[in-house]
Design a protein around this motif. Structure first.
Motif, PDB file in Angstrom:
ATOM      1  N   CYS A  60      81.178 -28.231 -36.738  1.00  0.00           N
ATOM      2  CA  CYS A  60      80.621 -29.193 -35.799  1.00  0.00           C
ATOM      3  C   CYS A  60      80.220 -30.486 -36.494  1.00  0.00           C
ATOM      4  N   ARG A  61      80.575 -31.605 -35.830  1.00  0.00           N
ATOM      5  CA  ARG A  61      80.225 -32.906 -36.406  1.00  0.00           C
ATOM      6  C   ARG A  61      78.825 -33.345 -35.964  1.00  0.00           C
ATOM      7  N   GLN A  62      78.224 -32.603 -35.030  1.00  0.00           N
ATOM      8  CA  GLN A  62      76.893 -32.986 -34.554  1.00  0.00           C
ATOM      9  C   GLN A  62      75.816 -32.260 -35.349  1.00  0.00           C
ATOM     10  N   ASN A  63      74.573 -32.658 -35.099  1.00  0.00           N
ATOM     11  CA  ASN A  63      73.486 -32.162 -35.935  1.00  0.00           C
ATOM     12  C   ASN A  63      72.271 -31.728 -35.103  1.00  0.00           C
ATOM     13  N   CYS A  64      72.523 -31.145 -33.946  1.00  0.00           N
ATOM     14  CA  CYS A  64      71.439 -30.779 -33.020  1.00  0.00           C
ATOM     15  C   CYS A  64      70.397 -29.922 -33.761  1.00  0.00           C
ATOM     16  N   HIS A  65      69.150 -30.302 -33.623  1.00  0.00           N
ATOM     17  CA  HIS A  65      68.101 -29.651 -34.403  1.00  0.00           C
ATOM     18  C   HIS A  65      67.935 -28.169 -34.127  1.00  0.00           C
ATOM     19  N   TYR A  66      68.325 -27.744 -32.921  1.00  0.00           N
ATOM     20  CA  TYR A  66      68.084 -26.351 -32.540  1.00  0.00           C
ATOM     21  C   TYR A  66      69.216 -25.413 -32.941  1.00  0.00           C
ATOM     22  N   CYS A  67      70.368 -25.954 -33.341  1.00  0.00           N
ATOM     23  CA  CYS A  67      71.584 -25.130 -33.408  1.00  0.00           C
ATOM     24  C   CYS A  67      72.011 -24.794 -34.839  1.00  0.00           C
ATOM     25  N   THR A 160      66.572 -32.762 -19.529  1.00  0.00           N
ATOM     26  CA  THR A 160      66.677 -34.091 -18.890  1.00  0.00           C
ATOM     27  C   THR A 160      65.582 -35.029 -19.382  1.00  0.00           C
ATOM     28  N   ASP A 161      64.745 -34.550 -20.295  1.00  0.00           N
ATOM     29  CA  ASP A 161      63.750 -35.430 -20.902  1.00  0.00           C
ATOM     30  C   ASP A 161      64.488 -36.263 -21.963  1.00  0.00           C
ATOM     31  N   ARG A 162      64.774 -37.506 -21.573  1.00  0.00           N
ATOM     32  CA  ARG A 162      65.613 -38.378 -22.398  1.00  0.00           C
ATOM     33  C   ARG A 162      65.102 -38.509 -23.836  1.00  0.00           C
ATOM     34  N   LEU A 163      63.794 -38.684 -23.981  1.00  0.00           N
ATOM     35  CA  LEU A 163      63.235 -38.878 -25.328  1.00  0.00           C
ATOM     36  C   LEU A 163      63.347 -37.600 -26.145  1.00  0.00           C
ATOM     37  N   LEU A 164      63.060 -36.488 -25.498  1.00  0.00           N
ATOM     38  CA  LEU A 164      63.163 -35.199 -26.198  1.00  0.00           C
ATOM     39  C   LEU A 164      64.618 -34.948 -26.593  1.00  0.00           C
ATOM     40  N   TYR A 165      65.529 -35.239 -25.675  1.00  0.00           N
ATOM     41  CA  TYR A 165      66.968 -35.040 -25.957  1.00  0.00           C
ATOM     42  C   TYR A 165      67.363 -35.823 -27.199  1.00  0.00           C
ATOM     43  N   GLU A 166      66.993 -37.099 -27.211  1.00  0.00           N
ATOM     44  CA  GLU A 166      67.455 -37.942 -28.324  1.00  0.00           C
ATOM     45  C   GLU A 166      66.736 -37.607 -29.626  1.00  0.00           C
ATOM     46  N   ASP A 167      65.543 -37.029 -29.496  1.00  0.00           N
ATOM     47  CA  ASP A 167      64.817 -36.568 -30.666  1.00  0.00           C
ATOM     48  C   ASP A 167      65.489 -35.330 -31.275  1.00  0.00           C
ATOM     49  N   LEU A 168      65.930 -34.423 -30.414  1.00  0.00           N
ATOM     50  CA  LEU A 168      66.490 -33.151 -30.889  1.00  0.00           C
ATOM     51  C   LEU A 168      67.982 -33.232 -31.192  1.00  0.00           C
ATOM     52  N   SER A 173      73.463 -39.773 -27.559  1.00  0.00           N
ATOM     53  CA  SER A 173      72.680 -40.490 -26.562  1.00  0.00           C
ATOM     54  C   SER A 173      72.696 -39.758 -25.227  1.00  0.00           C
ATOM     55  N   PHE A 174      71.540 -39.771 -24.600  1.00  0.00           N
ATOM     56  CA  PHE A 174      71.392 -39.118 -23.294  1.00  0.00           C
ATOM     57  C   PHE A 174      72.351 -39.750 -22.289  1.00  0.00           C
ATOM     58  N   GLU A 175      72.488 -41.086 -22.384  1.00  0.00           N
ATOM     59  CA  GLU A 175      73.389 -41.833 -21.491  1.00  0.00           C
ATOM     60  C   GLU A 175      74.814 -41.297 -21.602  1.00  0.00           C
TER      61      GLU A 175
END
Ligand code: SAM
Ligand code: SF4
Ligand code: FES
Length: 348
Positions: A60-67, A160-168, A173-175
């Motif tokens: 995976c090229r992404q870096n999601c904090h939970y995964c 759907t909490d945009r700030l939380l999404y972009e933090d984690l 981007s949420f958009e």
């Protein structure tokens, strides 16, 4: 509380504050689950749809904090299945009786549009429905996969909490997540989304927003499950989500989106050894047994304690049949697309 549950069961509409009240209440959870079970039976019946899950790459090229598959995790053994091996596994999934194959992976650029188109069109020749769960892509890429025959797409909004999404989800981007979901919808996919429950900083208000968002986007499938902290991620020390609160979010989703498909998720069973059957009796009507073979199952390590890592596809198939039959439900022989039904059409 009884009045709110009755309103949800009969009108399938609740205001945000009413959803928050249900989420906050601990004394009426069994009533919520029972109402969701009745709505499930009235709208989508007793049959359970099985989807055969192929975890074809954990790169995976992404870096999601939970995964656990995040790119910075060096403790995971990375793998990629070759296209022919994926197609072969889909053939086996069909032989096991699955009518849908779910192709899931990290966001792995190795699989170009041409490679994925080839895989999808070969699998479609088997006569099964194809669901993709491969992350964020451009509209053109989604269009190419749809043209190759993909029927459904799973992309959780996560929160759907945009700030939380972009933090984690650093760098995401949420958009763009919303753009992906809208593109998938307008390209004619059956749209699956969902959220994680118990993320650090997530509130009941934001979970209520998630549920209202699922209604607003008119999702065809919603998969929710507890966030389970992975020791190899930045969220190693987080508390994680609880089984009952995840089940409650799922049940409220059934009350408010009565005719959609809702899986009893693997993460639910990780927290409770009977989790998927309890979920099937609290609003769910889908199970996604794993058809990935060998060590790949273990290496697709999103979170610790994942079920079935030592089992074979054949074991999972017979295990799930036994469990579903034991709770008095049948296994569908159809493709299991959403059959839209309004309350009126349902005689309500
Ligand atoms: N890469 C694609 C994506 O993110 O949409 C598909 C694969 S990803 C592993 C599938 C889902 O796993 C994510 O949408 C996320 O909700 C879930 N997941 C990741 N880490 C998790 C964790 N620690 N606990 C529970 N679910 C998790
Ligand atoms: Fe990659 Fe998906 Fe895991 Fe995020 S959730 S790190 S996109 S596999
Ligand atoms: Fe895999 Fe039960 S579903 S062993």
């Amino acid at each position: 509380m009884a009045a709110i549950i009755a309103k949800a069961e009969n009108t399938h509409k609740l205001a945000k504050q009413e959803i928050v009240a249900l989420l906050a209440d601990d004394a009426h959870t069994q009533e919520i689950f029972a109402a969701a079970d009745r709505v499930r039976r009235r709208y989508v019946g007793d049959e359970v749809h099985l989807r055969g899950l192929i975890e074809f790459s954990n790169t995976c090229r992404q870096n999601c904090h939970y995964c656990g598959l995040r790119r910075d995790n060096t403790n995971v053994v990375r793998y990629r299945m070759e296209p022919d091996a994926i197609i072969d596994l889909a053939r086996k999934a069909k032989e096991y009786g699955y009518r849908t194959v779910v192709l899931q992976s990290g966001e792995d650029p190795y699989y170009t549009v041409d490679i994925l188109r080839h895989i999808i069109s070969e699998i479609k020749k088997l006569g099964v429905a194809v669901t993709l769960s491969i992350g964020e892509k451009s509209r053109d890429e989604y269009a190419a996969y749809r043209q190759a025959g993909a029927d459904r797409y799973l992309l959780r909004i996560e929160t759907t909490d945009r700030l939380l999404y972009e933090d984690l989800d650093p760098g995401m981007s949420f958009e763009n997540r919303l753009r992906c979901l809208r593109d998938l919808r307008s390209l004619g996919y059956e749209l699956g989304t969902g959220c994680l429950i118990g993320l650090p900083g997530q509130t009941l208000e934001s979970l209520a927003d998630d549920i209202l968002f699922f209604q607003e986007i008119d999702a065809d499938m919603i998969g929710v499950g507890p966030f389970i902290p992975n020791p190899d991620t930045p969220l190693a020390a987080a508390a994680g989500g609880a089984f009952t609160s995840s089940l409650k979010v799922m049940a409220i989703i059934r009350l408010l989106l009565p005719d959609i498909n809702i899986p009893a998720t693997t993460a639910m069973e990780t927290l409770d050894k009977n989790g998927r059957m309890i979920a099937l009796q609290s609003g769910a009507n889908v199970v996604m047994p794993n058809v990935t073979e060998g060590d790949y199952r273990r290496h697709y390590a999103l979170y610790p304690g994942k079920i079935c890592v030592g089992d074979t596809p054949a074991q999972c198939r017979s295990c799930i049949t036994g469990k579903i039959t034991a709770i008095g439900r049948g296994i569908s022989t159809g493709h299991g697309f959403r059959l839209r039904k309004t309350a009126q059409e349902n005689g309500e």
